[in-house]
Enzyme design. Structure first.
Site, PDB file in Angstrom:
ATOM      1  N   SER A 177       0.863  -1.175   0.000  1.00 48.09           N
ATOM      2  CA  SER A 177       0.000   0.000   0.000  1.00 48.09           C
ATOM      3  C   SER A 177       0.903   1.229   0.000  1.00 48.09           C
ATOM      4  CB  SER A 177      -0.909  -0.004   1.234  1.00 48.09           C
ATOM      5  OG  SER A 177      -1.848   1.047   1.167  1.00 48.09           O
ATOM      6  N   GLU A 178       0.663   2.138  -0.926  1.00 53.80           N
ATOM      7  CA  GLU A 178       1.618   3.234  -1.109  1.00 53.80           C
ATOM      8  C   GLU A 178       1.692   4.187   0.080  1.00 53.80           C
ATOM      9  OE1 GLU A 178      -0.208   6.702  -3.756  1.00 53.80           O
ATOM     10  OE2 GLU A 178      -0.635   4.754  -4.620  1.00 53.80           O
ATOM     11  N   ASN A 179       0.714   4.103   0.991  1.00 58.00           N
ATOM     12  CA  ASN A 179       0.802   4.952   2.181  1.00 58.00           C
ATOM     13  C   ASN A 179       1.746   4.380   3.232  1.00 58.00           C
ATOM     14  OD1 ASN A 179      -1.304   2.978   2.404  1.00 58.00           O
ATOM     15  ND2 ASN A 179      -2.018   3.968   4.261  1.00 58.00           N
ATOM     16  N   GLY A 180       2.378   3.205   2.937  1.00 57.23           N
ATOM     17  CA  GLY A 180       3.474   2.803   3.786  1.00 57.23           C
ATOM     18  C   GLY A 180       3.450   1.456   4.459  1.00 57.23           C
TER      19      GLY A 180
ATOM     20  N   SER B 229       8.283   3.889   0.948  1.00 54.50           N
ATOM     21  CA  SER B 229       7.267   3.304   0.095  1.00 54.50           C
ATOM     22  C   SER B 229       7.535   3.613  -1.375  1.00 54.50           C
ATOM     23  CB  SER B 229       5.878   3.828   0.494  1.00 54.50           C
ATOM     24  OG  SER B 229       4.868   3.215  -0.267  1.00 54.50           O
TER      25      SER B 229
END
Length: 216
Positions: free
Chosen positions: A45-48, A87
């Site tokens: 997930s690109e938010n980390g 990320s």
């Protein structure tokens, strides 16, 4: 099964054992619910975080555990959390095997527009511009049309997110591969005819000689 669930289920069949996969916001997040048994996928997930699991059972949501779209998710054993810089290092460094994202428009050259309608209040492109250039495979998961309007076109009309980036398009009507000769219809939902799929498409489709029934 509604169209979005059908699309997500078919996308999940494209993922291979050992893949690191990023799921975009909206429809693509549903893919995590359909990973085939026996296939080990690491969802990013690109938010980390790495190791994202399926949606939690009702009443078991963790208010601190959400994906990039703000939707509650779970994390699998061995998962890891990190900051945004880390990320995007994973994304830009070519460590993502496949990204699944939605689109407003895709054209026969593999161009993608998924971020802005002029004059409308909609989100920006976010991390999509990084994902579609950093991931090894780009899968667009979307409904075939928008209120009857074509979303698969000869040429995109909206501002582009990326050029020549899309590898595969999966809709409720079928599975299409973007090639240097155009868009090839490889699988078709048996509920539709080839003529119906073509009528719903703003580009001329190439019909695969071995056209198969869509796996759902």
């Amino acid at each position: 099964m509604d169209d979005k669930q059908l699309i997500a289920r078919r996308v999940a069949k494209e993922l291979k054992d050992g893949d690191v996969v990023n799921l975009g916001i909206g429809l693509p997040t549903l893919v995590s619910n359909y990973i085939p048994e026996g296939i080990e996928i690491t969802l990013q997930s690109e938010n980390g975080f790495l190791g994202m699991g399926p949606a939690p059972a009702e009443g078991e949501e963790d208010c601190y555990l959400v994906n990039a779209g703000g939707i509650h998710v779970t994390i699998n054993p061995g998962g890891a959390f990190f900051d945004s810089a880390e990320s995007f290092l994973i994304i830009r460094g070519g460590h993502v095997d496949a990204t699944v994202l939605g689109a407003l428009e895709v054209d026969e050259k593999g161009n993608l527009a998924n971020w802005m309608v002029p004059g409308k209040m909609v989100p920006g492109m976010g991390g999509a511009m990084d994902l579609v250039t950093g991931a090894k495979k780009v899968i667009v998961a979307m409904t075939h049309t928008a209120k009857g309007s074509h979303k698969i076109l000869k040429d995109c009309t909206l501002p582009l997110t990326a050029v020549n980036a899309v590898d595969l398009i999966i809709t409720e009507m079928g599975v299409m591969e973007v090639t240097d000769k155009g868009i090839v219809l490889k699988e078709i939902n048996p509920e539709f005819s080839v003529d119906e799929v073509q009528a719903a498409t703003g580009a001329t489709l190439i019909i695969a000689e071995d056209l198969k029934q869509m796996e759902v």
